[in-house]
Write an enzyme that holds these catalytic residues in place. Structure first.
Site, PDB file in Angstrom:
ATOM      1  NE  ARG A   1      -7.160   7.105  -0.815  1.00 13.19           N
ATOM      2  CZ  ARG A   1      -7.768   6.088  -1.207  1.00 13.19           C
ATOM      3  NH1 ARG A   1      -8.887   5.873  -0.304  1.00 13.19           N
ATOM      4  NH2 ARG A   1      -7.623   5.132  -2.123  1.00 13.19           N
TER       5      ARG A   1
ATOM      6  CG  HIS B   1      -8.739   2.265   4.407  1.00 15.55           C
ATOM      7  ND1 HIS B   1      -8.043   3.282   3.803  1.00 15.55           N
ATOM      8  CD2 HIS B   1      -9.718   1.906   3.140  1.00 15.55           C
ATOM      9  CE1 HIS B   1      -8.120   3.604   2.508  1.00 15.55           C
ATOM     10  NE2 HIS B   1      -9.372   2.707   2.058  1.00 15.55           N
TER      11      HIS B   1
ATOM     12  CD  GLU C   1      -6.088   4.983   6.052  1.00 13.90           C
ATOM     13  OE1 GLU C   1      -5.732   4.034   5.170  1.00 13.90           O
ATOM     14  OE2 GLU C   1      -7.090   5.760   5.799  1.00 13.90           O
TER      15      GLU C   1
HETATM   16  C1  8YV Z   1      -8.983  -0.234  -0.871  1.00 15.21           C
HETATM   17  C2  8YV Z   1      -9.727   2.111  -1.453  1.00 15.21           C
HETATM   18  O1  8YV Z   1      -9.166  -1.561  -0.175  1.00 15.21           O
HETATM   19  O2  8YV Z   1     -10.484   1.574  -3.321  1.00 15.21           O
HETATM   20  C3  8YV Z   1      -9.822   2.421  -2.931  1.00 15.21           C
HETATM   21  O3  8YV Z   1      -9.385   3.372  -3.211  1.00 15.21           O
HETATM   22  O4  8YV Z   1      -9.427   2.825  -0.299  1.00 15.21           O
HETATM   23  C4  8YV Z   1     -10.040   0.531  -0.773  1.00 15.21           C
HETATM   24  O5  8YV Z   1     -10.988   0.188  -1.615  1.00 15.21           O
HETATM   25  C5  8YV Z   1      -7.391  -0.036  -0.335  1.00 15.21           C
HETATM   26  O6  8YV Z   1      -7.000   1.082  -1.216  1.00 15.21           O
HETATM   27  C6  8YV Z   1      -6.623  -0.955  -0.081  1.00 15.21           C
HETATM   28  O7  8YV Z   1      -5.875  -1.388  -1.133  1.00 15.21           O
END
Ligand code: 8YV
Length: 319
Positions: A237, A285, A266
């Site tokens: 993150r 991302h 983001e």
């Molecule tokens: C997601 C992510 O695609 O799983 C997570 O925590 O960061 C990613 O795999 C993103 O959160 C969009 O929904």
């Protein structure tokens, strides 16, 4: 039963929901839904599939108490007020396990890209700056035998450790709240203090959740405790590193390079200084963005939604 989806999920998931008789409404605009729009959209719905960074906070949960279930399109749930969801008895599920390989691949890709300045050199070709063969400028660094330090060695961190140890014989050290005996056995990982992780790692890869404890953890003071030749990788993150401090650490050569799949905010501004830097690679991302992984995530989401709508325990609950 009716379900609102705040973005797009793999078609295998949509088909499964439809074959279960679920009426789907989807957010189709080419922008993230706002908090107010999400509350509106969830009125009259039984379930929500939350795609992207929607804040499932106290305000949202109280305005949407009627929801039987919320299925997150993510393993991370830092965007959720878990205590409030618990208080209101709203079931929330996530997608653990299935994206560990793909996310670790992204960390590995960034590590390699940074070590060879790949994104920067690619941009040079596009700008018409590949003129002649120059043997010395813009040299990368070898990864062979370098030490990988994992901050948060869980499922994703272990996948990254396996790749680094297999491909480059990198010794693995890690720092966690709790020791991970499985990883210690599988990749011969050595548990070290946070201070030693910083001092000994040639590459530090972040695989922890964003929590009060990890928010802004990688600040200038922390970068200063890392090796001058170190590469910082974050696929977890963006809130875990302080972006201004990272820019400064790179400009002042406190650390060597950085690879980011996550930023704060983001999307990242296209004029962000990091995008111009030689030893930096940034991706938008895409950690879990492979066909296979997104299909697998969609299937877990359907499992969570169907269980929640039927008033059953979710297969992958976050509380
Ligand atoms: C997601 C992510 O695609 O799983 C997570 O925590 O960061 C990613 O795999 C993103 O959160 C969009 O929904």
């Amino acid at each position: 039963m009716k379900v609102f989806i705040s973005g797009n999920i793999a078609s295998v998931g949509l088909e499964e929901l439809e074959s279960n008789g679920i009426a789907i409404t989807q957010w189709n605009e080419d922008r993230q839904i706002t908090a107010a729009e999400l509350i509106d959209a969830c009125q009259g719905q039984d379930g929500l599939i939350s795609v992207g960074p929607n804040k499932i906070n106290a305000k949202f949960l109280n305005a949407c108490k009627h929801l039987k279930v919320i299925a997150l399109h993510s393993v991370g749930f830092d965007q959720v007020d878990v205590a409030e969801a618990k208080k209101l008895g709203i079931s929330i599920g996530n997608t653990p396990g299935v994206l560990s390989g793909a996310t670790a691949d992204t960390a590995f890709l960034l590590m390699l890209a940074v070590s060879r300045k790949a994104f920067f050199l690619h941009k040079k070709i596009i700008k018409g700056e590949w003129r002649n063969y120059e043997p010395t400028p813009e040299l990368g660094i070898d990864l062979n035998g370098k030490t990988l330090g994992v901050f948060g060695l869980g499922k994703i961190g272990l996948e990254m450790a396996k790749k680094c140890s297999g491909a480059f014989q990198m010794p693995i050290i890690y720092h966690n709240r709790k020791r991970n005996p499985e990883a210690e056995k599988e990749v011969n990982a050595t548990y070290v203090s946070f201070k030693d992780l910083l001092a000994q790692s040639d590459v530090i890869s972040i695989h922890t959740a964003l929590t009060d404890e990890t928010k802004g953890k990688f600040s200038l003071d922390v970068f200063k405790q890392m090796k001058a030749g170190a590469i910082f990788i974050n696929t977890a993150r963006g809130g875990i590193h302080n972006e201004q401090d990272l820019i400064r650490a790179l400009e002042e050569k406190v650390i060597w390079g950085a690879g980011l799949d996550v930023t704060n905010p983001e999307p990242m501004d296209r004029n962000n200084r990091l995008l111009q830097m030689e030893n930096v690679a940034v991706l938008p991302h895409i950690g879990s963005a492979t066909k296979e992984t997104r299909d697998a995530m969609a299937k877990l989401i359907v499992g969570n939604i169907m269980a929640g709508l039927e008033g059953k325990q979710l297969p992958h609950p976050i509380w």
